[in-house]
Design a protein around this motif. Structure first.
Motif, PDB file in Angstrom:
ATOM      1  N   VAL A 145     -65.373 -15.756   0.505  1.00 55.17           N
ATOM      2  CA  VAL A 145     -64.703 -15.853  -0.792  1.00 55.17           C
ATOM      3  C   VAL A 145     -64.028 -17.215  -0.889  1.00 55.17           C
ATOM      4  CG1 VAL A 145     -62.578 -14.783   0.065  1.00 55.17           C
ATOM      5  CG2 VAL A 145     -63.131 -14.635  -2.366  1.00 55.17           C
ATOM      6  N   GLN A 146     -63.921 -17.708  -2.096  1.00 53.14           N
ATOM      7  CA  GLN A 146     -63.258 -18.991  -2.292  1.00 53.14           C
ATOM      8  C   GLN A 146     -61.742 -18.817  -2.255  1.00 53.14           C
ATOM      9  OE1 GLN A 146     -64.714 -20.698  -5.958  1.00 53.14           O
ATOM     10  NE2 GLN A 146     -66.562 -21.482  -4.971  1.00 53.14           N
ATOM     11  N   PRO A 147     -61.033 -19.881  -1.926  1.00 50.21           N
ATOM     12  CA  PRO A 147     -59.560 -19.795  -1.971  1.00 50.21           C
ATOM     13  C   PRO A 147     -59.088 -19.333  -3.342  1.00 50.21           C
ATOM     14  CG  PRO A 147     -60.249 -21.800  -0.860  1.00 50.21           C
ATOM     15  CD  PRO A 147     -61.496 -21.179  -1.412  1.00 50.21           C
ATOM     16  N   GLY A 148     -58.110 -18.462  -3.318  1.00 50.41           N
ATOM     17  CA  GLY A 148     -57.613 -17.875  -4.547  1.00 50.41           C
ATOM     18  C   GLY A 148     -58.317 -16.604  -4.953  1.00 50.41           C
ATOM     19  N   GLN A 200     -56.321  -4.325  -0.011  1.00 48.59           N
ATOM     20  CA  GLN A 200     -56.588  -5.233  -1.119  1.00 48.59           C
ATOM     21  C   GLN A 200     -55.967  -6.575  -0.811  1.00 48.59           C
ATOM     22  OE1 GLN A 200     -58.367  -4.667  -4.082  1.00 48.59           O
ATOM     23  NE2 GLN A 200     -58.088  -6.864  -4.366  1.00 48.59           N
ATOM     24  N   MET A 201     -56.795  -7.604  -0.836  1.00 44.41           N
ATOM     25  CA  MET A 201     -56.338  -8.946  -0.483  1.00 44.41           C
ATOM     26  C   MET A 201     -56.548  -9.856  -1.684  1.00 44.41           C
ATOM     27  SD  MET A 201     -57.815  -9.205   3.411  1.00 44.41           S
ATOM     28  CE  MET A 201     -59.520  -9.290   2.868  1.00 44.41           C
ATOM     29  N   ASN A 202     -55.467 -10.366  -2.205  1.00 42.60           N
ATOM     30  CA  ASN A 202     -55.514 -11.266  -3.352  1.00 42.60           C
ATOM     31  C   ASN A 202     -55.006 -12.647  -2.968  1.00 42.60           C
ATOM     32  OD1 ASN A 202     -56.324  -9.065  -4.981  1.00 42.60           O
ATOM     33  ND2 ASN A 202     -54.197  -8.509  -5.383  1.00 42.60           N
ATOM     34  N   SER A 203     -55.301 -13.603  -3.809  1.00 44.95           N
ATOM     35  CA  SER A 203     -54.844 -14.985  -3.589  1.00 44.95           C
ATOM     36  C   SER A 203     -55.138 -15.439  -2.170  1.00 44.95           C
ATOM     37  CB  SER A 203     -53.342 -15.098  -3.882  1.00 44.95           C
ATOM     38  OG  SER A 203     -53.044 -14.688  -5.195  1.00 44.95           O
ATOM     39  N   LEU A 204     -56.367 -15.230  -1.757  1.00 45.39           N
ATOM     40  CA  LEU A 204     -56.746 -15.528  -0.383  1.00 45.39           C
ATOM     41  C   LEU A 204     -56.683 -17.017  -0.094  1.00 45.39           C
ATOM     42  CD1 LEU A 204     -59.563 -12.906  -0.040  1.00 45.39           C
ATOM     43  CD2 LEU A 204     -57.624 -13.133   1.539  1.00 45.39           C
ATOM     44  N   LYS A 205     -56.315 -17.299   1.145  1.00 41.84           N
ATOM     45  CA  LYS A 205     -56.167 -18.680   1.604  1.00 41.84           C
ATOM     46  C   LYS A 205     -57.091 -18.904   2.798  1.00 41.84           C
ATOM     47  CE  LYS A 205     -51.243 -18.492   0.436  1.00 41.84           C
ATOM     48  NZ  LYS A 205     -49.862 -18.677   0.957  1.00 41.84           N
ATOM     49  N   PRO A 206     -57.457 -20.153   3.061  1.00 44.76           N
ATOM     50  CA  PRO A 206     -58.306 -20.421   4.239  1.00 44.76           C
ATOM     51  C   PRO A 206     -57.706 -19.875   5.531  1.00 44.76           C
ATOM     52  CG  PRO A 206     -58.258 -22.330   2.809  1.00 44.76           C
ATOM     53  CD  PRO A 206     -57.260 -21.359   2.242  1.00 44.76           C
ATOM     54  N   GLU A 207     -56.405 -19.856   5.644  1.00 41.89           N
ATOM     55  CA  GLU A 207     -55.775 -19.349   6.856  1.00 41.89           C
ATOM     56  C   GLU A 207     -55.863 -17.830   6.995  1.00 41.89           C
ATOM     57  OE1 GLU A 207     -54.442 -21.418   4.586  1.00 41.89           O
ATOM     58  OE2 GLU A 207     -52.296 -20.977   4.266  1.00 41.89           O
ATOM     59  N   ASP A 208     -56.361 -17.156   5.984  1.00 40.52           N
ATOM     60  CA  ASP A 208     -56.609 -15.720   6.088  1.00 40.52           C
ATOM     61  C   ASP A 208     -57.959 -15.422   6.754  1.00 40.52           C
ATOM     62  OD1 ASP A 208     -55.181 -15.382   2.834  1.00 40.52           O
ATOM     63  OD2 ASP A 208     -54.221 -14.895   4.740  1.00 40.52           O
ATOM     64  N   THR A 209     -58.732 -16.449   7.015  1.00 41.88           N
ATOM     65  CA  THR A 209     -60.030 -16.276   7.655  1.00 41.88           C
ATOM     66  C   THR A 209     -59.861 -15.653   9.033  1.00 41.88           C
ATOM     67  OG1 THR A 209     -61.050 -18.101   6.447  1.00 41.88           O
ATOM     68  CG2 THR A 209     -62.050 -17.471   8.551  1.00 41.88           C
ATOM     69  N   ALA A 210     -60.524 -14.544   9.255  1.00 41.19           N
ATOM     70  CA  ALA A 210     -60.404 -13.814  10.521  1.00 41.19           C
ATOM     71  C   ALA A 210     -61.329 -12.604  10.484  1.00 41.19           C
ATOM     72  CB  ALA A 210     -58.967 -13.342  10.740  1.00 41.19           C
ATOM     73  N   VAL A 211     -61.465 -11.968  11.630  1.00 35.70           N
ATOM     74  CA  VAL A 211     -62.050 -10.634  11.677  1.00 35.70           C
ATOM     75  C   VAL A 211     -60.910  -9.649  11.476  1.00 35.70           C
ATOM     76  CG1 VAL A 211     -63.332  -8.944  13.041  1.00 35.70           C
ATOM     77  CG2 VAL A 211     -63.893 -11.387  13.219  1.00 35.70           C
ATOM     78  N   TYR A 212     -61.098  -8.745  10.531  1.00 32.21           N
ATOM     79  CA  TYR A 212     -60.068  -7.769  10.200  1.00 32.21           C
ATOM     80  C   TYR A 212     -60.450  -6.406  10.768  1.00 32.21           C
ATOM     81  CZ  TYR A 212     -57.682 -10.978   7.102  1.00 32.21           C
ATOM     82  OH  TYR A 212     -56.961 -12.039   6.598  1.00 32.21           O
ATOM     83  N   GLY A 227     -64.395  -3.880  12.990  1.00 28.83           N
ATOM     84  CA  GLY A 227     -64.017  -5.174  12.436  1.00 28.83           C
ATOM     85  C   GLY A 227     -64.972  -5.636  11.356  1.00 28.83           C
ATOM     86  N   THR A 228     -64.424  -6.412  10.431  1.00 31.41           N
ATOM     87  CA  THR A 228     -65.237  -7.005   9.377  1.00 31.41           C
ATOM     88  C   THR A 228     -64.772  -8.444   9.173  1.00 31.41           C
ATOM     89  OG1 THR A 228     -66.067  -6.716   7.101  1.00 31.41           O
ATOM     90  CG2 THR A 228     -63.764  -6.144   7.494  1.00 31.41           C
ATOM     91  N   GLN A 229     -65.718  -9.342   9.011  1.00 32.77           N
ATOM     92  CA  GLN A 229     -65.405 -10.767   8.911  1.00 32.77           C
ATOM     93  C   GLN A 229     -64.978 -11.113   7.487  1.00 32.77           C
ATOM     94  OE1 GLN A 229     -65.533 -13.398  11.340  1.00 32.77           O
ATOM     95  NE2 GLN A 229     -64.511 -14.526   9.684  1.00 32.77           N
ATOM     96  N   VAL A 230     -63.873 -11.819   7.385  1.00 29.39           N
ATOM     97  CA  VAL A 230     -63.413 -12.379   6.117  1.00 29.39           C
ATOM     98  C   VAL A 230     -63.345 -13.891   6.284  1.00 29.39           C
ATOM     99  CG1 VAL A 230     -61.463 -12.560   4.523  1.00 29.39           C
ATOM    100  CG2 VAL A 230     -62.130 -10.326   5.442  1.00 29.39           C
ATOM    101  N   THR A 231     -64.052 -14.600   5.425  1.00 25.62           N
ATOM    102  CA  THR A 231     -64.054 -16.050   5.463  1.00 25.62           C
ATOM    103  C   THR A 231     -63.625 -16.580   4.109  1.00 25.62           C
ATOM    104  OG1 THR A 231     -65.860 -16.054   7.085  1.00 25.62           O
ATOM    105  CG2 THR A 231     -65.431 -18.111   5.892  1.00 25.62           C
ATOM    106  N   VAL A 232     -62.580 -17.389   4.120  1.00 21.68           N
ATOM    107  CA  VAL A 232     -62.064 -17.972   2.887  1.00 21.68           C
ATOM    108  C   VAL A 232     -62.330 -19.470   2.940  1.00 21.68           C
ATOM    109  CG1 VAL A 232     -60.091 -18.223   1.356  1.00 21.68           C
ATOM    110  CG2 VAL A 232     -60.270 -16.215   2.853  1.00 21.68           C
ATOM    111  N   SER A 233     -63.234 -19.916   2.096  1.00 20.94           N
ATOM    112  CA  SER A 233     -63.650 -21.305   2.147  1.00 20.94           C
ATOM    113  C   SER A 233     -64.271 -21.706   0.822  1.00 20.94           C
ATOM    114  CB  SER A 233     -64.660 -21.507   3.273  1.00 20.94           C
ATOM    115  OG  SER A 233     -65.162 -22.827   3.272  1.00 20.94           O
ATOM    116  N   SER A 234     -64.096 -22.961   0.478  1.00 21.10           N
ATOM    117  CA  SER A 234     -64.739 -23.479  -0.724  1.00 21.10           C
ATOM    118  C   SER A 234     -66.070 -24.136  -0.380  1.00 21.10           C
ATOM    119  CB  SER A 234     -63.817 -24.483  -1.421  1.00 21.10           C
ATOM    120  OG  SER A 234     -63.440 -25.510  -0.514  1.00 21.10           O
TER     121      SER A 234
END
Length: 126
Positions: free
Chosen positions: A12-15, A82-94, A119-126
């Motif tokens: 997902v993109q930042p934000g 529910q994760m909103n306003s995601l930031k690159p630093e939120d990137t992790a396995v959850y 676990g599930t991978q979340v990647t926040v990047s543009s």
């Protein structure tokens, strides 16, 4: 046998927003507090949020307050993050994890949890 299936991760993109699901089988989710944890590459596992059996939440990471919320659907034996306003630093396995204690109990220590999802991978990047 206690078993979790996690889903909802992705890129997902930042934000942006994502909703993670943690579906339980083999036990009644209603009897457990559910903790959400994450682990980024090269970092230790971090507690994110714990949702009590009562439905109220305890934030384990200051950085997610105001952006992340958790809810329970006991009828479907599923908990959501529910994760909103995601930031690159939120990137992790959850990960979600189950803790069988009192109605208002939560814990920020992963060692107290009895069962874990895969676990599930979340990647926040543009």
């Amino acid at each position: 046998q206690v078993h979790f299936v996690e889903s909802g991760g992705g890129l997902v993109q930042p934000g942006g927003s994502l909703r993670l699901s943690c579906a339980a089988s083999g036990f009644t989710l209603e009897a457990y507090a559910i903790g959400w944890f994450r682990q980024a590459p090269g970092k230790e596992r971090e507690g994110v949020l714990c949702i009590r059996r009562s439905g109220s939440s305890l934030y384990l990471a200051d950085s997610v307050q105001g952006r992340f919320t958790s809810s329970r659907d006991n009828a479907n034996n599923t908990v959501y993050l529910q994760m909103n306003s995601l930031k690159p630093e939120d990137t992790a396995v959850y990960y979600c994890a189950a803790l069988k204690r009192g109605y208002y109990y939560c814990s920020g220590s992963g060692a107290n949890y009895d069962s874990w999802g895969q676990g599930t991978q979340v990647t926040v990047s543009s």
